[in-house]
Design an enzyme around this catalytic site. Structure first.
Site, mmCIF file in Angstrom:
data_model
loop_
_atom_site.group_PDB
_atom_site.id
_atom_site.type_symbol
_atom_site.label_atom_id
_atom_site.label_comp_id
_atom_site.label_asym_id
_atom_site.label_seq_id
_atom_site.Cartn_x
_atom_site.Cartn_y
_atom_site.Cartn_z
ATOM 1 N N HIS A 218 41.079 71.883 51.983
ATOM 2 C CA HIS A 218 40.341 72.486 50.856
ATOM 3 C C HIS A 218 39.300 71.496 50.301
ATOM 4 O O HIS A 218 39.278 71.214 49.100
ATOM 5 C CB HIS A 218 41.305 72.942 49.751
ATOM 6 C CG HIS A 218 40.702 73.964 48.827
ATOM 7 N ND1 HIS A 218 41.385 75.037 48.335
ATOM 8 C CD2 HIS A 218 39.455 74.075 48.301
ATOM 9 C CE1 HIS A 218 40.608 75.756 47.535
ATOM 10 N NE2 HIS A 218 39.413 75.186 47.497
ATOM 11 N N ARG B 284 38.955 81.413 50.232
ATOM 12 C CA ARG B 284 40.251 81.155 49.599
ATOM 13 C C ARG B 284 41.350 81.445 50.609
ATOM 14 O O ARG B 284 41.218 82.365 51.425
ATOM 15 C CB ARG B 284 40.460 82.068 48.384
ATOM 16 C CG ARG B 284 39.842 81.561 47.113
ATOM 17 C CD ARG B 284 40.601 80.373 46.544
ATOM 18 N NE ARG B 284 40.027 79.896 45.293
ATOM 19 C CZ ARG B 284 39.082 78.960 45.193
ATOM 20 N NH1 ARG B 284 38.585 78.387 46.263
ATOM 21 N NH2 ARG B 284 38.635 78.585 44.001
HETATM 22 P P1 NDP Z 1 29.667 84.638 44.473
HETATM 23 O O1 NDP Z 1 30.366 85.322 43.361
HETATM 24 O O2 NDP Z 1 28.287 84.114 44.252
HETATM 25 O O3 NDP Z 1 29.609 85.591 45.751
HETATM 26 C C1 NDP Z 1 30.669 86.379 46.153
HETATM 27 C C2 NDP Z 1 30.191 87.294 47.278
HETATM 28 O O4 NDP Z 1 31.310 88.026 47.783
HETATM 29 C C3 NDP Z 1 29.165 88.323 46.800
HETATM 30 O O5 NDP Z 1 28.169 88.509 47.773
HETATM 31 C C4 NDP Z 1 29.990 89.597 46.659
HETATM 32 O O6 NDP Z 1 29.251 90.796 46.847
HETATM 33 C C5 NDP Z 1 30.970 89.418 47.796
HETATM 34 N N1 NDP Z 1 32.177 90.215 47.572
HETATM 35 C C6 NDP Z 1 33.111 90.092 46.598
HETATM 36 N N2 NDP Z 1 34.066 91.031 46.727
HETATM 37 C C7 NDP Z 1 33.728 91.763 47.798
HETATM 38 C C8 NDP Z 1 34.285 92.899 48.444
HETATM 39 N N3 NDP Z 1 35.416 93.468 48.001
HETATM 40 N N4 NDP Z 1 33.655 93.402 49.523
HETATM 41 C C9 NDP Z 1 32.502 92.857 49.969
HETATM 42 N N5 NDP Z 1 31.904 91.783 49.414
HETATM 43 C C10 NDP Z 1 32.508 91.247 48.343
HETATM 44 O O7 NDP Z 1 30.628 83.452 44.936
HETATM 45 P P2 NDP Z 1 30.232 82.085 45.649
HETATM 46 O O8 NDP Z 1 29.399 82.397 46.820
HETATM 47 O O9 NDP Z 1 29.723 81.113 44.656
HETATM 48 O O10 NDP Z 1 31.686 81.546 46.089
HETATM 49 C C11 NDP Z 1 32.509 82.298 46.963
HETATM 50 C C12 NDP Z 1 33.909 81.685 46.972
HETATM 51 O O11 NDP Z 1 33.912 80.436 47.658
HETATM 52 C C13 NDP Z 1 34.496 81.312 45.610
HETATM 53 O O12 NDP Z 1 34.977 82.448 44.926
HETATM 54 C C14 NDP Z 1 35.615 80.359 46.007
HETATM 55 O O13 NDP Z 1 36.802 81.079 46.232
HETATM 56 C C15 NDP Z 1 35.118 79.754 47.310
HETATM 57 N N6 NDP Z 1 34.877 78.322 47.216
HETATM 58 C C16 NDP Z 1 35.548 77.485 48.086
HETATM 59 C C17 NDP Z 1 35.337 76.130 48.042
HETATM 60 C C18 NDP Z 1 35.999 75.222 49.024
HETATM 61 O O14 NDP Z 1 35.853 73.991 48.925
HETATM 62 N N7 NDP Z 1 36.702 75.737 50.007
HETATM 63 C C19 NDP Z 1 34.421 75.526 47.057
HETATM 64 C C20 NDP Z 1 33.755 76.489 46.224
HETATM 65 C C21 NDP Z 1 33.992 77.844 46.305
HETATM 66 P P3 NDP Z 1 28.064 91.224 45.815
HETATM 67 O O15 NDP Z 1 26.987 90.177 46.026
HETATM 68 O O16 NDP Z 1 27.622 92.552 46.266
HETATM 69 O O17 NDP Z 1 28.673 91.164 44.450
HETATM 70 C C1 OXD Z 2 36.142 75.977 43.830
HETATM 71 C C2 OXD Z 2 36.969 75.241 44.777
HETATM 72 O O1 OXD Z 2 36.368 77.160 43.634
HETATM 73 O O2 OXD Z 2 36.956 74.001 44.732
HETATM 74 O O3 OXD Z 2 35.205 75.372 43.266
HETATM 75 O O4 OXD Z 2 37.620 75.844 45.634
#
Ligand code: NDP
Ligand code: OXD
Length: 315
Positions: A278, A230
């Site tokens: 994005h 993000r």
């Molecule tokens: P998940 O919820 O599956 O994974 C999030 C990961 O981040 C987990 O491993 C979590 O740790 C870790 N995390 C969260 N907070 C912290 C912290 N404070 N310190 C350390 N680690 C942390 O999310 P996804 O993998 O599905 O997606 C990640 C992000 O990708 C989405 O939230 C979105 O913002 C972004 N995204 C972007 C897109 C784009 O086109 N650019 C498209 C889709 C998504 P733990 O496993 O220990 O909980």
């Molecule tokens: C999502 C994105 O969060 O498109 O799916 O960024």
């Protein structure tokens, strides 16, 4: 029993109505602006809904985000206390890993430099190419997307580590967690990949202090940042300054603090920065609609909802 389509911009709603009508013919569909019977709403679909659009729905059972990220929901101070479900989709995961691997390779293989040489009709083969195994990648976020990207980067041959909130064990990935774990991972990172959700804890985490902790002894001539999580994770001006000071050598950015970034942002025109709008992993709306319809059917048969967000953690 109706489904409220709290989707912005409003012009996007008609296409969702068409998809849902075909998949859930027994459910009425409603729009926030014309909603008359608030007690009839059982489910809501949300993408950047206007604050308050989901308030006062006494029979709301679940809110479905149309994206994988749910930070857009928490901007609403009147968000009701129903379960929030996010998108988890194999196709989206594959697309994200494609983008991450593509950009890791663009930097590894110095593609921007070869582009410039092509423009100058300059033929010189050997710029000194390190192998993927010489490059240490650190993936911030080992969730659905981070784990898949880590696995695919490993297949290419990169030396991959990852960082998460809680402790993890992944085959051949050096796993770090928590605040102390972050510094240890950064110290062995040549390319930093951010796939974190945006929460109160992660906002602004990609800043000058963090860049200063990245390894300086790698084979790429300086650390590289790749962010597709993000825009709120990063401080745009710190990235620009780090590129100028050499704290970062290059970057790939799919997301920005403000999207699109302001016209005068130096990130637009810096040849060391790859900018994409994005689009690293766009949703396939048909697949998202089918997944939501399947969840609603399962739930109505007494089954459990999947991919429910932990509201306390914010992701
Ligand atoms: P998940 O919820 O599956 O994974 C999030 C990961 O981040 C987990 O491993 C979590 O740790 C870790 N995390 C969260 N907070 C912290 C912290 N404070 N310190 C350390 N680690 C942390 O999310 P996804 O993998 O599905 O997606 C990640 C992000 O990708 C989405 O939230 C979105 O913002 C972004 N995204 C972007 C897109 C784009 O086109 N650019 C498209 C889709 C998504 P733990 O496993 O220990 O909980
Ligand atoms: C999502 C994105 O969060 O498109 O799916 O960024």
């Amino acid at each position: 029993m109706s489904i409220l389509l709290a989707i912005e911009p409003e012009s996007a709603i008609a296409a969702w109505e068409t998809r849902l009508r075909a998949l859930l013919p027994g459910h009425a569909l409603a729009r926030p602006r014309t909603l008359a019977d608030r007690s009839g709403v059982s489910y809501a679909l949300s993408w950047r809904h206007a604050p308050g659009a989901l308030a006062g729905l006494p029979n709301l059972k679940a809110i479905f985000s149309l994206g994988a990220g749910v930070d857009h929901m928490f901007d609403d101070p009147l968000l009701p206390d129903a379960p929030i479900i996010r998108v988890v989709d194999k196709d989206l995961t594959n697309r994200m890993s494609e983008w991450i691997v593509l950009h890791a390779l663009l930097h590894l293989r110095q593609q921007r430099l070869y582009d410039r040489r092509q423009a100058d009709r300059h033929w010189e083969e050997d710029l000194g190419q390190p192998a993927a195994r010489d490059i240490r990648i650190g993936v911030m976020g080992l969730g659905v997307l981070g784990r898949d990207a880590a696995k695919k980067l490993q297949i290419i041959g990169f030396d991959v580590a990852g960082w998460s909130h809680g402790k993890k064990r992944l085959p051949r990935v050096a796993c770090f967690h928590g605040a102390a774990g972050l510094d240890a991972m950064l110290a062995r990172t040549d390319m930093l990949v951010a796939l974190l959700p945006l929460t109160a804890e992660t906002r602004g985490i990609l800043n000058a202090r963090l860049f200063a902790k990245l390894a300086r002894n790698g084979r790429l001539g300086g650390p590289i940042l790749i962010n597709a999580g993000r825009g709120g994770l990063q401080v745009d001006k710190d990235i620009a300054a780090a590129l100028d000071s050499g704290a970062l050598k290059a970057a790939s950015l799919d997301v920005f603090e403000k999207e699109p970034p302001p016209e005068d942002s130096p990130l637009w025109r810096d040849p060391r920065v790859f900018v994409t709008p994005h689009c690293a992993a766009l949703n396939e709306p048909g697949a998202v609609a089918r997944a939501i319809a399947a969840q609603i059917r399962t739930f109505e048969r007494g089954g459990k909802l999947k991919n429910v967000v932990d509201r306390a953690k914010g992701y």
